[in-house]
Design a protein around this motif. Structure first.
Motif, short mmCIF file in Angstrom:
data_model
loop_
_atom_site.label_atom_id
_atom_site.label_comp_id
_atom_site.label_asym_id
_atom_site.label_seq_id
_atom_site.Cartn_x
_atom_site.Cartn_y
_atom_site.Cartn_z
N SER A 319 1.08 -0.67 -0.09
CA SER A 319 -0.11 0.26 -0.18
C SER A 319 0.64 1.42 0.06
CB SER A 319 -1.11 0.15 1.33
OG SER A 319 -1.97 -0.99 1.37
N MET A 320 1.75 1.45 0.72
CA MET A 320 2.87 2.67 1.38
C MET A 320 3.55 2.45 -0.26
SD MET A 320 5.25 1.79 4.43
CE MET A 320 3.44 2.15 6.26
N THR A 321 4.14 1.50 -1.46
CA THR A 321 4.90 1.40 -1.92
C THR A 321 3.72 2.26 -3.33
OG1 THR A 321 6.33 -0.54 -1.91
CG2 THR A 321 6.16 0.38 -4.29
N ILE A 323 0.83 4.39 -3.54
CA ILE A 323 1.22 5.82 -2.91
C ILE A 323 2.43 6.36 -3.56
CG2 ILE A 323 0.42 7.60 -2.05
CD1 ILE A 323 -1.12 5.31 -0.05
N PHE A 324 3.42 5.83 -3.29
CA PHE A 324 5.10 6.63 -3.50
C PHE A 324 5.64 6.03 -4.99
CE2 PHE A 324 9.68 5.23 -4.47
CZ PHE A 324 9.73 6.93 -3.53
N ALA A 381 7.64 11.28 2.26
CA ALA A 381 6.53 9.95 2.03
C ALA A 381 7.43 10.34 3.28
CB ALA A 381 7.50 9.80 1.31
N LEU A 405 1.81 14.66 0.04
CA LEU A 405 2.83 13.33 1.15
C LEU A 405 1.95 13.96 2.25
CD1 LEU A 405 5.70 12.54 -1.42
CD2 LEU A 405 3.62 10.78 -0.80
N VAL A 412 3.08 7.50 4.25
CA VAL A 412 4.12 6.24 3.38
C VAL A 412 5.10 6.13 2.97
CG1 VAL A 412 3.92 6.38 0.57
CG2 VAL A 412 2.25 8.13 1.69
N MET A 423 -0.29 3.52 9.30
CA MET A 423 -0.51 3.36 8.41
C MET A 423 -1.71 2.39 9.10
SD MET A 423 -1.76 3.04 5.59
CE MET A 423 -0.27 3.11 4.02
N VAL A 572 -4.89 1.71 0.52
CA VAL A 572 -4.59 3.07 -0.51
C VAL A 572 -6.05 4.01 -0.34
CG1 VAL A 572 -4.44 3.55 -2.36
CG2 VAL A 572 -2.92 1.50 -1.87
N VAL A 575 -6.34 6.13 2.94
CA VAL A 575 -5.35 6.85 3.16
C VAL A 575 -5.97 7.96 1.90
CG1 VAL A 575 -2.96 7.56 2.71
CG2 VAL A 575 -3.50 5.46 4.05
#
Length: 606
Positions: A319-321, A323-324, A381, A405, A412, A423, A572, A575
């Protein structure tokens, strides 16, 4: 979007994701396993520290005890950092003879470094002596980072334990994180940076003769170091000329390593990682970017190990990746295009072997657009705030990316520890939303999410938007707030909004056009930094305590899987939805309006 950026992004993620699983497993064992063979070297020192502090390593803490320990320890840190700045003139290792830092600046800096924000309203090489840089700032870089990791371990134990009254021991967590995780890795990074030319000494500053004299303008300061204002309240500038340059020295690499690894961001120099003594070349730049995300990415695997299902950690990391990568691509494409004011000129703005193309204003030629855009996305991020380019010189949309961000709550990847617990709070909200849609009591990792958990989740999510929007309103409605704006209009509003977003979300980067080293901004931003840090930590610890006391609910046919693509999409979306609903009106007044104005200007020029 250039091929250079794509190649750099792929290389960066490949190295990061290759290292993260191994480090994640090591972190879990180093903090949780008192008999881990790889930490045996430090066990005598660990036991000595417990004896000196009167700590019982086998005694657990409830969430209220843990929270009191966190607050007490960090309040003590504020006092120590403030005192060292105010007494600086009487302390050794101060070859330039710098005097005491002003009370409001010292207060702001003390809050900033304790809160893992590292907002700097001063020029480090012209304000802080070596002892202050090391004993106050570098030490606090370790301790604030360790605090974030300790809190996320408490939350992970809340998910992992059942019918438990404790969530760990704060003093044990702090000791092990600092001793076994931060110190060894920071030492390796510092040595690597020294090998690339980052300064590490105690020499006095050097004087160099310039081949060609330099003429420049700068804000005029009064005897107290504050900007002089004219009758209209605008800063007064003065023209200067010099044929000499002072080269600052100092123990830079040791601070730079933990600045990046601990997602702190406070630079030894005013130019931060744009300074060649902090970030001399492309290899050092790549190493610093990797250091920023290394622990936040590894902690996702630590989370999976703690809850007994590695797929849970992978889902959070995915999920973080997602968005990043999306944000990084937007920033790179925006900076690779010409600014609207120049787009109408009969000039080829495309990148080539002979020119960088796009918007090179405020960027170092040794990094270029690709490495600068990627660095800006990574540092915002994560809750880092280090910069290798001036974000104030980015295009309107390029500047919107780092701002947004931060406004998403620094989740993120985020700061060490704080990104993951932020998160996970969103994950609780995501399963609650899913539960509403299917009419079932939501569950996450076998724990029912009930009224109390949702109250704590709501508090943790809403604190920073309240601080950002309220603080921005105060700044734009008061004369003292508007006086620090060098660029009135939409961009000036963006500068204020960025500053409050950075402070409340504990990032520390800034749009450089805002003169924030004033009593007004030092006080306002200090309040935003403190409450933005600890008004989230307290409900997170309360959530951890509540979850630890619950029994684990067996998986049934109605249990929503939280380790697959569907949950990644839901997380995602949650957020982004919260960020959009909260900040779109403010962003419309700042970077969005600025982008539209630029488009109108470019159309008129044609």
């Amino acid at each position: 979007m250039s091929s250079q950026f794509v190649g750099l992004l792929v290389l960066y993620l490949a190295i990061l994701l290759a290292c993260a699983p191994f480090l994640g497993r090591y972190i879990r064992r180093a903090v949780e396993d008192g008999n881990y063979s790889l930490t045996a070297w430090g066990r005598p020192l660990e036991r000595l520290l417990y004896r000196l502090g009167g700590v019982r390593a086998d005694a657990g803490m409830g969430w209220t005890q843990y929270a009191v320990a966190v607050l007490a320890f960090n309040l003590l840190g504020v006092v120590a950092v403030y005192a060292l700045q105010r007494l600086q003139g009487m302390l050794p290792l101060n070859p330039q003879g710098f005097g005491a830092v002003s009370p409001d600046s010292a207060f702001n800096t003390a809050i900033s470094f304790v809160a893992n924000t590292n907002w700097q309203g001063y020029g480090g090489e012209s304000t802080m002596g070596y002892l202050t840089q090391m004993l106050a700032l570098t030490v606090q870089n370790f301790l604030s980072a360790a605090t974030g990791i300790a809190v996320v371990f408490a939350l992970m134990r809340g998910f992992a334990r059942q019918s438990a009254a404790t969530i760990g021991n704060f003093w044990v967590d702090m000791t092990r994180v600092t001793l076994y995780v931060l110190a060894p890795i920071a030492t390796v990074i510092a040595l690597a940076l020294v090998s690339q030319g980052v300064t590490q000494n105690f020499d006095a500053y050097k004087e160099a003769s310039l081949v060609t004299p330099v003429e420049y303008s700068q804000p005029k300061l009064d005897a107290a170091g504050q900007p002089v204002l004219d009758a209209q309240g605008k800063p007064v500038t003065e023209d200067l000329k010099t044929d000499r340059q002072t080269l600052a020295m100092g123990p830079v690499a040791s601070q730079e390593a933990i600045k990046m690894l601990g997602t702190n961001g406070g630079g030894f120099f005013n130019a931060n990682s744009a300074h060649p003594f902090e970030n001399p070349n492309g290899l050092a730049n790549l190493l610093e970017m990797l250091a920023i995300f290394l622990i936040p990415a590894a902690l996702c695997f630590t989370f999976g190990e703690m809850v007994g299902d590695r797929r849970q950690g992978v889902a959070v990391l995915a999920s973080m990746t997602v968005i990043f990568v999306a944000m990084a691509c937007v920033a790179a494409m925006s900076e690779q295009m010409a600014t609207p004011a120049l787009a109408g000129l009969p000039v080829d703005h495309a990148a080539s072997l002979l020119q960088a193309g796009g918007n090179m204003e405020g960027k170092e030629t040794r990094f270029g657009i690709a490495a600068s855009a990627l660095f800006a996305t990574i540092t915002t991020a994560a809750s880092c705030g280090a910069v290798n380019a001036m974000h104030d010189s980015f295009t309107a949309i390029g500047g919107l990316v780092p701002m947004l961000l931060m406004q998403l709550g620094e989740v993120v990847f985020g700061g060490v520890g704080s990104g993951l617990y932020g998160m996970l709070v969103y994950a609780v909200l995501a399963v609650f939303i899913a539960g509403l849609m299917i009419g079932r009591t939501p569950e996450y990792l076998g724990k029912k999410i009930e009224v109390y958990e949702m109250k704590m989740t709501a508090v943790a999510i809403l604190v920073t938007p309240l601080l950002v929007l309220l603080g921005t309103s105060v700044a734009v409605m008061t004369e003292a707030g508007r006086a620090g704006v060098f660029n009135p209009g939409t961009h000036g509003f963006s500068e204020i909004l960025y500053a409050l977003s950075s402070a409340a979300n504990n990032n520390g980067s800034a749009f450089a056009g805002l003169s924030a080293n004033t009593p007004f901004y030092n006080t306002l931003l200090a309040a935003a930094m403190w409450f933005g840090r600890f008004w989230i930590i307290i409900p997170v610890l309360a959530l951890a305590g509540s979850l630890a006391a619950k029994k684990r609910v067996p998986v049934s046919g109605g249990t929503m899987p939280t380790h697959g693509p569907l949950f990644v999409v839901l997380l995602v979306g949650t957020v982004l939805l919260v960020g959009a609903l909260t900040y779109v009106p403010a962003l419309a007044l700042g970077p969005v309006a600025e982008q539209l104005q630029g488009a109108v200007t470019a159309t008129a020029a044609k």
